[in-house]
Design a protein around this motif. Structure first.
Motif, PDB file in Angstrom:
ATOM      1  N   TYR A 191     -53.466  18.203 -36.627  1.00 31.64           N
ATOM      2  CA  TYR A 191     -52.308  18.030 -37.040  1.00 31.64           C
ATOM      3  C   TYR A 191     -51.408  16.825 -36.051  1.00 31.64           C
ATOM      4  O   TYR A 191     -51.336  16.226 -35.845  1.00 31.64           O
ATOM      5  CB  TYR A 191     -51.160  18.647 -37.441  1.00 31.64           C
ATOM      6  CG  TYR A 191     -51.505  19.287 -38.643  1.00 31.64           C
ATOM      7  CD1 TYR A 191     -51.056  18.624 -40.224  1.00 31.64           C
ATOM      8  CD2 TYR A 191     -52.334  20.823 -38.916  1.00 31.64           C
ATOM      9  CE1 TYR A 191     -51.479  19.214 -41.584  1.00 31.64           C
ATOM     10  CE2 TYR A 191     -52.598  21.312 -39.972  1.00 31.64           C
ATOM     11  CZ  TYR A 191     -52.171  20.354 -41.236  1.00 31.64           C
ATOM     12  OH  TYR A 191     -52.856  21.045 -43.182  1.00 31.64           O
ATOM     13  N   GLY A 192     -51.693  17.537 -34.915  1.00 28.59           N
ATOM     14  CA  GLY A 192     -51.000  17.064 -33.409  1.00 28.59           C
ATOM     15  C   GLY A 192     -49.570  16.673 -33.741  1.00 28.59           C
ATOM     16  O   GLY A 192     -48.980  15.616 -32.811  1.00 28.59           O
ATOM     17  N   LEU A 193     -48.948  17.797 -34.295  1.00 25.54           N
ATOM     18  CA  LEU A 193     -47.662  17.468 -34.545  1.00 25.54           C
ATOM     19  C   LEU A 193     -46.611  18.421 -34.030  1.00 25.54           C
ATOM     20  O   LEU A 193     -47.655  20.149 -34.433  1.00 25.54           O
ATOM     21  CB  LEU A 193     -46.341  16.676 -35.812  1.00 25.54           C
ATOM     22  CG  LEU A 193     -47.798  15.593 -36.350  1.00 25.54           C
ATOM     23  CD1 LEU A 193     -47.698  15.311 -37.629  1.00 25.54           C
ATOM     24  CD2 LEU A 193     -46.931  14.614 -35.811  1.00 25.54           C
ATOM     25  N   ALA A 194     -45.875  18.314 -34.526  1.00 27.61           N
ATOM     26  CA  ALA A 194     -44.909  20.158 -33.588  1.00 27.61           C
ATOM     27  C   ALA A 194     -44.600  20.596 -34.897  1.00 27.61           C
ATOM     28  O   ALA A 194     -44.879  22.073 -34.985  1.00 27.61           O
ATOM     29  CB  ALA A 194     -43.549  19.495 -33.918  1.00 27.61           C
ATOM     30  N   THR A 195     -44.409  20.219 -36.015  1.00 31.78           N
ATOM     31  CA  THR A 195     -44.176  21.345 -37.296  1.00 31.78           C
ATOM     32  C   THR A 195     -45.378  22.262 -37.596  1.00 31.78           C
ATOM     33  O   THR A 195     -45.544  23.393 -38.039  1.00 31.78           O
ATOM     34  CB  THR A 195     -43.753  20.685 -38.158  1.00 31.78           C
ATOM     35  OG1 THR A 195     -42.385  19.856 -38.093  1.00 31.78           O
ATOM     36  CG2 THR A 195     -43.519  21.218 -39.828  1.00 31.78           C
ATOM     37  N   PRO A 196     -46.163  21.630 -37.769  1.00 31.51           N
ATOM     38  CA  PRO A 196     -48.059  22.463 -37.925  1.00 31.51           C
ATOM     39  C   PRO A 196     -48.141  23.172 -37.161  1.00 31.51           C
ATOM     40  O   PRO A 196     -48.427  24.390 -37.299  1.00 31.51           O
ATOM     41  CB  PRO A 196     -48.325  21.523 -38.171  1.00 31.51           C
ATOM     42  CG  PRO A 196     -48.059  20.373 -38.273  1.00 31.51           C
ATOM     43  CD  PRO A 196     -47.196  20.168 -38.118  1.00 31.51           C
ATOM     44  N   SER A 241     -46.679  17.358 -43.503  1.00 32.10           N
ATOM     45  CA  SER A 241     -45.584  17.639 -42.161  1.00 32.10           C
ATOM     46  C   SER A 241     -45.059  16.221 -42.251  1.00 32.10           C
ATOM     47  O   SER A 241     -45.331  14.753 -43.087  1.00 32.10           O
ATOM     48  CB  SER A 241     -46.196  18.200 -40.875  1.00 32.10           C
ATOM     49  OG  SER A 241     -46.820  17.240 -40.732  1.00 32.10           O
ATOM     50  N   LEU A 242     -43.631  16.123 -41.571  1.00 25.12           N
ATOM     51  CA  LEU A 242     -42.983  14.897 -42.402  1.00 25.12           C
ATOM     52  C   LEU A 242     -42.811  14.903 -40.753  1.00 25.12           C
ATOM     53  O   LEU A 242     -42.651  15.312 -39.923  1.00 25.12           O
ATOM     54  CB  LEU A 242     -41.412  15.276 -42.339  1.00 25.12           C
ATOM     55  CG  LEU A 242     -40.455  13.930 -43.109  1.00 25.12           C
ATOM     56  CD1 LEU A 242     -39.796  13.692 -44.248  1.00 25.12           C
ATOM     57  CD2 LEU A 242     -39.353  13.838 -41.873  1.00 25.12           C
ATOM     58  N   THR A 243     -43.021  12.746 -40.618  1.00 29.87           N
ATOM     59  CA  THR A 243     -42.792  12.532 -38.923  1.00 29.87           C
ATOM     60  C   THR A 243     -41.207  11.782 -39.294  1.00 29.87           C
ATOM     61  O   THR A 243     -40.782  11.049 -39.458  1.00 29.87           O
ATOM     62  CB  THR A 243     -43.850  11.216 -38.789  1.00 29.87           C
ATOM     63  OG1 THR A 243     -45.092  11.408 -39.399  1.00 29.87           O
ATOM     64  CG2 THR A 243     -43.490  10.351 -37.298  1.00 29.87           C
ATOM     65  N   ARG A 244     -40.338  12.135 -38.049  1.00 31.03           N
ATOM     66  CA  ARG A 244     -39.036  11.905 -37.959  1.00 31.03           C
ATOM     67  C   ARG A 244     -39.028  11.559 -36.179  1.00 31.03           C
ATOM     68  O   ARG A 244     -39.498  11.928 -35.625  1.00 31.03           O
ATOM     69  CB  ARG A 244     -38.378  13.566 -38.080  1.00 31.03           C
ATOM     70  CG  ARG A 244     -36.792  12.906 -37.430  1.00 31.03           C
ATOM     71  CD  ARG A 244     -36.423  12.220 -38.787  1.00 31.03           C
ATOM     72  NE  ARG A 244     -34.773  11.769 -39.279  1.00 31.03           N
ATOM     73  CZ  ARG A 244     -33.926  13.058 -39.660  1.00 31.03           C
ATOM     74  NH1 ARG A 244     -34.448  14.419 -40.089  1.00 31.03           N
ATOM     75  NH2 ARG A 244     -32.872  12.832 -39.402  1.00 31.03           N
TER      76      ARG A 244
END
Length: 404
Positions: free
Chosen positions: A283-288, A313-316
């Motif tokens: 994922y490379g994102l904070a939420t996951p 996940s949503l990108t914000r």
């Protein structure tokens, strides 16, 4: 697991700190090993430190007491110990890899000195040290080239512009943030950057970094065009940091392969965050990363029914400042043949909203400006429930109050 099970977590980023904190709350002792000199911090907010909006203290994470500063260089799976660069060893019963990711350094001529270090003025943008080094180098009027027009490159370019730099952003593909945004939303991001004085070039491949006396002086494009540069920021993406796992003989593809219990191919070793690959996804994102940490904390504390089944996940992206800019994107923002698209745009207010519907289900969307509707849309997307066939509720979700 018993209360005296030794849990060791390698990596003091968002995922590692969240796991250690949750384990502490659940009464399971943990040793967190981090190699950076700084207090653990929220990497997502580094651009705000670069922009001068936050100090490093503001983005610090509440680190658990059992934080060991060391660089882990090896894992002995048979002895169940990790070896640190200073020669010390830490024993574990369960080991968690939360090693994160490394910046991608593009294959440019002149990018490294003969000693294999980046020349003066060339900066990756991944760690607090990177951020503080850039902050020292930035001054009003300095010529800065940002290479890469994804989420990180856009954030870095905006931060440098807010510090008064003359910024040029070079993006190899045809639009900014192409992984998250459709062409219309990407144009609005480009317009926002232009309003801040950032010169954006797309379809532009950088070939060469020119240095004089060990310091960067210009960046040359594939077509021979050269840009003067006193600062070059490399924002070309990241790749999972999997060296420890590979050396230890764990299964690695794009990331360290894990199952629904976030176990690697060794049942005593787990992986979470940017370094982990679950069901084919890195994922490379904070939420996951945070969701994985929460599930693993439950498992390691003995809650045997906990499972990680993936994250939608949503990108914000929020770009604060005198001209604030808000953006959110989720799922598939580009329609396929046969999809239904609902789109609302207001050029005067700089707002744009679009959702993609397939087989009566919301499969993605992108919103720019005035994000009051994003929560309801994201819930409809995450639930993956069929939408009412008359389309009225969807339009209401998109407009929130029926008039915006």
């Amino acid at each position: 697991m018993t209360s005296n099970t030794r849990v060791v977590v390698i990596g003091a980023g968002l995922a590692g700190v969240r796991l250690a904190r949750r384990l502490g709350e659940l009464g399971t002792p943990v040793t967190l090993v981090g190699e950076e000199e700084h207090r653990p911090y929220n990497r997502v907010l580094l651009a705000e430190v670069l922009a001068g909006r936050y100090t490093p203290d503001v983005i610090a994470l509440p680190a658990p007491a059992a934080l060991t500063r060391a660089r882990v260089v090896g894992i002995d799976r048979e002895a169940r110990t990790v070896e640190c660069a200073d020669g010390s060893k830490i024993a574990y019963d369960r080991l968690v890899l939360a090693t994160g990711s490394n910046p991608v350094l593009p294959p440019l001529r002149g990018l490294f000195t003969p000693d294999h270090v980046l020349p003066e003025g060339v900066h990756a943008f991944r760690t607090m040290d990177d951020c503080l080094g850039l902050s020292k180098a930035v001054r009003p009027g300095v010529k800065a080239v940002v290479i890469g027009g994804g989420l990180l490159g856009v954030s870095a370019a905006r931060a440098l512009a807010q510090r008064g730099a003359q910024v040029m952003l070079a993006q190899q593909s045809e639009r900014l943030m192409e992984r998250q945004l459709d062409p219309s939303a990407s144009k609005l991001v480009r317009r926002h950057l232009a309003d801040l004085g950032v010169e954006v070039h797309t379809d532009l491949r950088v070939r060469d970094v020119r240095c004089v006396g060990g310091a960067v002086r210009s960046v040359e494009m594939a077509d021979g065009y050269a840009l003067d540069a006193e600062i070059v920021v490399l924002a070309c993406g990241v790749h999972p940091r999997v060296g420890l796992a590979q050396t230890a003989g764990l299964q690695v593809r794009k990331g360290v392969v894990v199952d629904d219990e976030l176990r690697t191919s060794d049942p005593y070793i787990h992986a979470i965050g940017d370094c982990a690959q679950h069901d084919g996804n890195v994922y490379g994102l904070a939420t996951p990363a945070l969701e994985q940490a929460d599930v693993l904390a439950e498992l390691l504390a003995g809650r045997v029914n906990a499972r990680y089944t993936g994250t939608r996940s949503l990108t914000r992206l929020t770009l604060p400042g005198q001209t604030a800019f808000d953006l959110a994107a989720f799922g598939e923002t580009e329609a396929l043949p046969g999809d239904d698209v609902v789109q609302l745009a207001d050029a005067t207010r700089g707002t744009y909203r679009k959702v993609v519907v397939r087989d009566d289900r919301l499969v993605g969307g992108v919103l720019v400006g005035e994000l009051g509707t994003v929560g309801a849309l994201a819930r409809a997307w995450e639930g993956a429930e069929p939408l009412p066939s008359d389309g009225g509720p969807l339009l209401h979700l998109l407009t929130n109050d029926g008039g915006s």
